[in-house]
Scaffold this motif. Sequence first.
Motif, mmCIF file in Angstrom:
data_model
loop_
_atom_site.group_PDB
_atom_site.id
_atom_site.type_symbol
_atom_site.label_atom_id
_atom_site.label_comp_id
_atom_site.label_asym_id
_atom_site.label_seq_id
_atom_site.Cartn_x
_atom_site.Cartn_y
_atom_site.Cartn_z
ATOM 1 N N MET A 10 0.820 -1.213 0.000
ATOM 2 C CA MET A 10 0.000 0.000 0.000
ATOM 3 C C MET A 10 0.854 1.263 0.000
ATOM 4 O O MET A 10 0.423 2.302 -0.484
ATOM 5 C CB MET A 10 -0.980 0.000 1.176
ATOM 6 C CG MET A 10 -0.359 0.061 2.541
ATOM 7 S SD MET A 10 -1.608 -0.158 3.856
ATOM 8 C CE MET A 10 -2.169 1.529 4.045
ATOM 9 N N TYR A 11 2.087 1.162 0.497
ATOM 10 C CA TYR A 11 2.939 2.350 0.566
ATOM 11 C C TYR A 11 3.647 2.649 -0.760
ATOM 12 O O TYR A 11 4.426 3.597 -0.852
ATOM 13 C CB TYR A 11 3.939 2.213 1.718
ATOM 14 C CG TYR A 11 3.210 2.137 3.042
ATOM 15 C CD1 TYR A 11 2.596 3.264 3.582
ATOM 16 C CD2 TYR A 11 3.079 0.928 3.721
ATOM 17 C CE1 TYR A 11 1.885 3.195 4.766
ATOM 18 C CE2 TYR A 11 2.377 0.847 4.909
ATOM 19 C CZ TYR A 11 1.783 1.984 5.427
ATOM 20 O OH TYR A 11 1.073 1.908 6.604
ATOM 21 N N LYS A 12 3.344 1.851 -1.793
ATOM 22 C CA LYS A 12 3.777 2.201 -3.143
ATOM 23 C C LYS A 12 2.931 3.332 -3.703
ATOM 24 O O LYS A 12 3.320 3.981 -4.679
ATOM 25 C CB LYS A 12 3.687 0.973 -4.053
ATOM 26 C CG LYS A 12 4.655 -0.147 -3.678
ATOM 27 C CD LYS A 12 4.457 -1.374 -4.567
ATOM 28 C CE LYS A 12 5.404 -2.500 -4.164
ATOM 29 N NZ LYS A 12 5.186 -3.724 -4.991
ATOM 30 N N ASP A 13 1.787 3.561 -3.079
ATOM 31 C CA ASP A 13 0.889 4.651 -3.476
ATOM 32 C C ASP A 13 1.407 5.961 -2.893
ATOM 33 O O ASP A 13 1.589 6.092 -1.674
ATOM 34 C CB ASP A 13 -0.516 4.362 -2.955
ATOM 35 C CG ASP A 13 -1.571 5.324 -3.506
ATOM 36 O OD1 ASP A 13 -1.205 6.452 -3.878
ATOM 37 O OD2 ASP A 13 -2.753 4.931 -3.540
ATOM 38 N N SER A 14 1.629 6.938 -3.739
ATOM 39 C CA SER A 14 2.220 8.214 -3.314
ATOM 40 C C SER A 14 1.322 8.998 -2.358
ATOM 41 O O SER A 14 1.794 9.910 -1.681
ATOM 42 C CB SER A 14 2.539 9.077 -4.534
ATOM 43 O OG SER A 14 1.358 9.368 -5.267
ATOM 44 N N GLU A 15 0.027 8.648 -2.284
ATOM 45 C CA GLU A 15 -0.869 9.411 -1.411
ATOM 46 C C GLU A 15 -0.465 9.307 0.057
ATOM 47 O O GLU A 15 -0.746 10.200 0.853
ATOM 48 C CB GLU A 15 -2.321 8.978 -1.598
ATOM 49 C CG GLU A 15 -2.750 7.778 -0.795
ATOM 50 C CD GLU A 15 -4.258 7.679 -0.621
ATOM 51 O OE1 GLU A 15 -4.970 8.651 -0.904
ATOM 52 O OE2 GLU A 15 -4.712 6.597 -0.198
ATOM 53 N N PHE A 16 0.199 8.207 0.432
ATOM 54 C CA PHE A 16 0.605 8.049 1.829
ATOM 55 C C PHE A 16 1.843 8.895 2.152
ATOM 56 O O PHE A 16 2.094 9.196 3.320
ATOM 57 C CB PHE A 16 0.870 6.576 2.144
ATOM 58 C CG PHE A 16 -0.377 5.743 2.155
ATOM 59 C CD1 PHE A 16 -1.195 5.709 3.269
ATOM 60 C CD2 PHE A 16 -0.757 5.009 1.039
ATOM 61 C CE1 PHE A 16 -2.358 4.950 3.282
ATOM 62 C CE2 PHE A 16 -1.918 4.249 1.045
ATOM 63 C CZ PHE A 16 -2.718 4.225 2.166
ATOM 64 N N TRP A 17 2.605 9.263 1.150
ATOM 65 C CA TRP A 17 3.807 10.073 1.355
ATOM 66 C C TRP A 17 3.432 11.551 1.161
ATOM 67 O O TRP A 17 3.894 12.207 0.232
ATOM 68 C CB TRP A 17 4.896 9.643 0.380
ATOM 69 C CG TRP A 17 5.270 8.192 0.534
ATOM 70 C CD1 TRP A 17 4.642 7.111 0.000
ATOM 71 C CD2 TRP A 17 6.353 7.672 1.303
ATOM 72 N NE1 TRP A 17 5.262 5.947 0.372
ATOM 73 C CE2 TRP A 17 6.327 6.259 1.170
ATOM 74 C CE3 TRP A 17 7.364 8.261 2.080
ATOM 75 C CZ2 TRP A 17 7.244 5.426 1.798
ATOM 76 C CZ3 TRP A 17 8.291 7.425 2.703
ATOM 77 C CH2 TRP A 17 8.230 6.034 2.555
ATOM 78 N N ASP A 18 2.581 12.041 2.057
ATOM 79 C CA ASP A 18 1.954 13.344 1.843
ATOM 80 C C ASP A 18 2.581 14.485 2.640
ATOM 81 O O ASP A 18 2.000 15.558 2.752
ATOM 82 C CB ASP A 18 0.451 13.260 2.153
ATOM 83 C CG ASP A 18 0.164 12.787 3.579
ATOM 84 O OD1 ASP A 18 1.122 12.452 4.296
ATOM 85 O OD2 ASP A 18 -1.017 12.751 3.962
ATOM 86 N N GLU A 19 3.771 14.267 3.221
ATOM 87 C CA GLU A 19 4.479 15.344 3.920
ATOM 88 C C GLU A 19 5.859 15.511 3.289
ATOM 89 O O GLU A 19 6.799 14.775 3.595
ATOM 90 C CB GLU A 19 4.580 15.048 5.419
ATOM 91 C CG GLU A 19 3.229 15.025 6.094
ATOM 92 C CD GLU A 19 3.290 15.406 7.565
ATOM 93 O OE1 GLU A 19 4.180 16.190 7.955
ATOM 94 O OE2 GLU A 19 2.436 14.918 8.313
#
Length: 397
Positions: free
Chosen positions: A51-60
């Motif tokens: 799931m952390y391949k999705d850039s939405e989680f890297w939002d900071e």
Amino acid sequence: MSKKVLLMTQNFYPVIGSSGNRMKNIYQLLNENGIDADVLTTEPAYPNKNMYKDSEFWDEESLNEEKHKIIRVPIKNNRFQNHILSRLFFYLEIMYRFLLELWKLRKNGYDYILVSTPPIFIVFSAFIGKYVLKSKLILEVRDLWPDSLIGVKTFHNKPIIKIFRYLEKKMYRKADSIVINSIGFYDHIKVKLKEDKPITYMPNGPRQYEITEEKPGTKEFRVVYTGNLGLAQDIDHLKQVANLLHAEGIRFDVIGYGVRTEEFVNYLAENNLNTVHVHKPTTRKKSLELIKNSNVAVAFLNDEEVFSTVLPGKIIDYMTCKTPIIAGVKGTAADMITENETGFTFDQADVEGIVAKIVDLKNDKVTEQQLGENGIRTVKEYFLWENNIKKLIDIIK
């Protein structure tokens, strides 16, 4: 010259859940207050590495750029299985890899290691690191171990539990300072110490910018549950709540993850509960947005005695979003909700009472609004990170 601190934790941004968010806030606020903090953590993998391949989680973006201060070790065995041996090897691998990194960091001049538990195996590596780095050690307790392990009924080997309890005492006694996120942990830890040692209460909470000052109006009355659907959260009673809310025609939104998520989703499908909407795990920002747009939030904890000491992060999130709480909890969490008048608490088995109170609030906007206001007041008074981080800064400085 500023103090240097190494934070050691299994979960860190962008990992979802209260533990990852807690360590992110500690890291950011220490650095903002003149303390040079670095992080030693694993690659994000909970509850699912993909799931952390999705850039939405890297939002900071500011955290994404600080790769030199955030050390992430890869873990090959990243399956979050409930099998005790699988989890044991997983934690032993983390311990081994952390020890390798600590050896590389031995010349960095850290004044303190702050290690977060559980899991206890990371604490073991921190105790060795304390001597390798010639640092003092702050033990940050987020859960009582091994009591929580016993409480979820996954492990009952009495001789090994006895060893675990011995290791627990050693863990508390070897730390230079202890930080707890629930006041309910204080007495449990205090009786296990041989000497007087500072135990600092520093609860989970929101940042100032996360507080809902104005709650949006909703056309449809909505109930929400967010967080882990695991062994500690009493999913069987959550199923019953879903059933009764469906019978009342009330929309129920669930953002869930954990070992019993599939079981919960299958139950909804088998019983055609189409007013219950299950959302995939998402970022903290989107989760808070869903809570803010809900009228009532529910929480459950297992009835085992150890969970009476816990203050779940989701309950503070509900208050942050001005959303009244209806909870099947006891002990510390129940006292906090009741004393601050932020909602209503029930015995975990009283599902009909829980749903009846939700229906009452649906027809009582004045009480709903007052409970929400009480939640915001309570958060501002007791739970703001910008205020509570000062307790940790005082320890370090």
